[in-house]
Design a protein around this motif. Structure first.
Motif, PDB file in Angstrom:
ATOM      1  N   LEU A 142      26.430  28.390  78.321  1.00 56.03           N
ATOM      2  CA  LEU A 142      25.138  28.458  78.924  1.00 56.03           C
ATOM      3  C   LEU A 142      24.635  30.168  79.066  1.00 56.03           C
ATOM      4  O   LEU A 142      23.683  30.624  79.008  1.00 56.03           O
ATOM      5  N   PHE A 143      25.930  30.753  79.621  1.00 57.18           N
ATOM      6  CA  PHE A 143      25.544  32.188  79.741  1.00 57.18           C
ATOM      7  C   PHE A 143      27.144  32.881  79.541  1.00 57.18           C
ATOM      8  O   PHE A 143      28.244  32.209  79.758  1.00 57.18           O
ATOM      9  N   ARG A 144      26.927  34.149  79.048  1.00 52.31           N
ATOM     10  CA  ARG A 144      28.335  34.942  78.876  1.00 52.31           C
ATOM     11  C   ARG A 144      28.237  36.219  79.444  1.00 52.31           C
ATOM     12  O   ARG A 144      27.270  36.864  79.349  1.00 52.31           O
ATOM     13  N   ARG A 192      34.493  51.833  73.484  1.00 47.28           N
ATOM     14  CA  ARG A 192      33.648  51.866  72.372  1.00 47.28           C
ATOM     15  C   ARG A 192      33.571  50.263  71.623  1.00 47.28           C
ATOM     16  O   ARG A 192      32.534  49.688  71.368  1.00 47.28           O
ATOM     17  N   ALA A 193      34.697  50.157  71.333  1.00 50.36           N
ATOM     18  CA  ALA A 193      35.076  49.084  70.301  1.00 50.36           C
ATOM     19  C   ALA A 193      34.971  47.670  71.113  1.00 50.36           C
ATOM     20  O   ALA A 193      34.421  46.910  70.672  1.00 50.36           O
ATOM     21  N   ILE A 194      35.364  47.733  72.516  1.00 55.44           N
ATOM     22  CA  ILE A 194      35.444  46.372  73.204  1.00 55.44           C
ATOM     23  C   ILE A 194      33.746  46.248  73.556  1.00 55.44           C
ATOM     24  O   ILE A 194      33.283  45.041  73.409  1.00 55.44           O
ATOM     25  N   ALA A 196      29.283  42.668  72.559  1.00 59.62           N
ATOM     26  CA  ALA A 196      27.790  42.607  72.401  1.00 59.62           C
ATOM     27  C   ALA A 196      27.651  41.389  71.290  1.00 59.62           C
ATOM     28  O   ALA A 196      26.663  40.935  71.194  1.00 59.62           O
ATOM     29  N   ALA A 197      28.464  41.739  70.054  1.00 62.73           N
ATOM     30  CA  ALA A 197      28.095  40.899  69.022  1.00 62.73           C
ATOM     31  C   ALA A 197      28.447  39.480  69.367  1.00 62.73           C
ATOM     32  O   ALA A 197      27.879  38.604  68.526  1.00 62.73           O
ATOM     33  N   GLU A 198      28.994  39.195  70.349  1.00 56.62           N
ATOM     34  CA  GLU A 198      29.308  37.645  70.493  1.00 56.62           C
ATOM     35  C   GLU A 198      28.217  37.267  71.734  1.00 56.62           C
ATOM     36  O   GLU A 198      28.411  36.487  72.365  1.00 56.62           O
ATOM     37  N   ASN A 199      27.176  37.936  71.739  1.00 51.99           N
ATOM     38  CA  ASN A 199      26.088  37.676  72.947  1.00 51.99           C
ATOM     39  C   ASN A 199      26.455  37.421  74.360  1.00 51.99           C
ATOM     40  O   ASN A 199      26.162  36.673  74.961  1.00 51.99           O
ATOM     41  N   LEU A 203      25.488  51.671  71.783  1.00 49.76           N
ATOM     42  CA  LEU A 203      26.063  50.714  71.023  1.00 49.76           C
ATOM     43  C   LEU A 203      25.355  49.316  70.804  1.00 49.76           C
ATOM     44  O   LEU A 203      25.574  48.563  69.954  1.00 49.76           O
ATOM     45  N   ASP A 204      24.496  49.100  71.672  1.00 49.18           N
ATOM     46  CA  ASP A 204      23.554  47.726  71.703  1.00 49.18           C
ATOM     47  C   ASP A 204      22.224  48.253  72.491  1.00 49.18           C
ATOM     48  O   ASP A 204      21.970  47.544  73.428  1.00 49.18           O
TER      49      ASP A 204
END
Length: 285
Positions: free
Chosen positions: A122-124, A136-138, A143-146, A166-167
Motif C-alpha cells: 500500500l505504501f513504501r 547516491r546509489a541507494i 526511488a526506482a522501486e517507488n 536523483l529523483d
C-alpha cells in the motif's frame, strides 16, 4: 597467453574486501584468472586507465573511494543507471578496447530486499541516514522501486539537493540527521501491507567512527534495519535493532551483491552464490 585479471582501485585500498570475494569465487569455479588490489592516487587516475586500456589481459576494475566520480570523464560509455546515479563503481574493458562504466552498488543494495519488493504494498518508505557517495546509489535504487525517501544529513539543504538531482519528480523529504537521535512519541498508523526500511548510508558505526545515533521510536513496526557498514559487519545499530525486535540486513549483503554483478561482467560467469555462508566466514576471518 597472459593470465586474465581484474582489480579494485582506490586510495587507500588495503581495507578492500573485493580481492577476497572475487578470489573466493574464482577458486570455487576453477577459473584461471586473478583479482588484485591496486593503489591509485587521485592524480594517477588518467594514467592508470590509459595504461590498462592497452593491456588485453585486463578485464576491468572495481572503483572505490574516492574515484567513483573522477573516473567518469575517462570512459567511452556509461551505462544509463551509472549516468543517472552520477557514480561508477565498475569499469569493464570491452573486447574492442573501449571502457564502459557501470554502477553495481544500486542492484547490490536492493538484492537482499528483492523478496519483499516483489510483493505489492500500500505504501513504501525509507529513512536513509547519510548524504555521502554511498547514498547516491541507494537513493536512486530506492526511488526506482517507488519508495518515498526521508533523507537525513548534517546539512538538510545538501540532502534536499541530492533528492532533487536523483529523483526530481519524487515526493521525498530532507531532514537534519539529529532529528532521528532524539525520542519521538509519534504514533505510527497501521503498517500492515506497508514496506519500511531504515538505512545507515553513512560511515557512522564503522570501526574508528562514533556510532550512529538513532532512536528506535522513529522506526515503524515491522521495519527492516539495513546498515551498509562492513567493518564490523555487525554494527551497534544492527545489534540495537535486533534487541528491539527488528529484522536486519548487514553491509556484507550489499558488498557481496554488488561484487556478484561485477564478477559476471569481468569473467562471464555467475558466481556460486550457494556458497555465500562460506564466503562470509572467509571475510570474517
Amino acid at each position: 597467453m597472459t593470465r586474465a585479471y581484474a582489480e579494485v582501485i582506490g586510495d587507500p585500498i588495503a581495507q578492500s574486501k573485493s580481492p577476497a570475494i572475487h578470489g573466493f569465487w574464482l577458486g570455487k569455479l576453477g577459473i584461471d584468472a586473478e583479482y588484485r588490489a591496486c593503489h591509485v592516487r587521485p592524480d594517477e587516475v588518467p594514467s592508470y586507465l590509459g595504461e590498462r586500456r592497452s593491456d588485453p589481459a585486463w578485464r576491468g576494475c572495481n572503483v572505490t573511494m574516492p574515484h567513483k566520480q573522477a573516473v567518469m570523464p575517462h570512459l567511452d560509455r556509461l551505462d544509463p543507471l551509472a549516468a543517472r546515479i552520477g557514480a561508477v563503481n565498475t569499469i569493464v574493458h570491452e573486447a574492442d578496447g573501449t571502457l564502459t562504466g557501470y554502477n553495481t552498488d544500486a542492484p547490490g543494495f536492493l538484492e537482499p530486499l528483492r523478496p519483499l519488493l516483489g510483493r505489492e504494498h500500500l505504501f513504501r518508505m525509507a529513512r536513509v541516514l547519510g548524504t555521502g557517495g554511498a547514498a547516491r546509489a541507494i537513493i536512486a535504487a530506492l526511488a526506482a522501486e517507488n519508495i518515498v525517501i526521508v533523507l537525513a544529513g548534517r546539512d538538510p539543504a545538501k540532502a534536499r539537493a541530492l533528492l532533487d538531482e536523483l529523483d526530481p519528480g519524487g515526493e521525498h523529504h530532507a531532514v537534519d540527521i539529529a532529528h532521528f537521535a532524539e525520542p519521538t512519541d509519534f504514533a505510527f498508523d497501521d503498517r500492515a501491507g506497508c514496506f519500511d526500511v531504515i538505512v545507515n548510508a553513512s560511515p557512522l558505526g564503522m570501526a574508528g567512527q562514533p556510532p550512529l545515533a538513532f532512536d528506535f521510536s522513529h522506526a515503524p513496526p515491522g521495519s527492516i534495519v539495513y546498515d551498509i557498514v562492513t567493518h564490523p559487519a555487525d554494527t551497534p545499530l544492527l545489534q540495537q535493532a535486533r534487541a528491539a525486535g527488528f529484522r536486519t540486513v548487514d553491509g556484507l549483503a550489499m558488498l557481496i551483491g554488488q561484487a556478484a554483478e561485477a564478477f559476471e561482467k569481468f569473467f562471464s560467469a555467475s558466481p556460486p552464490r550457494d556458497a555465500d555462508r562460506e564466503l562470509r566466514a572467509v571475510l570474517a576471518a
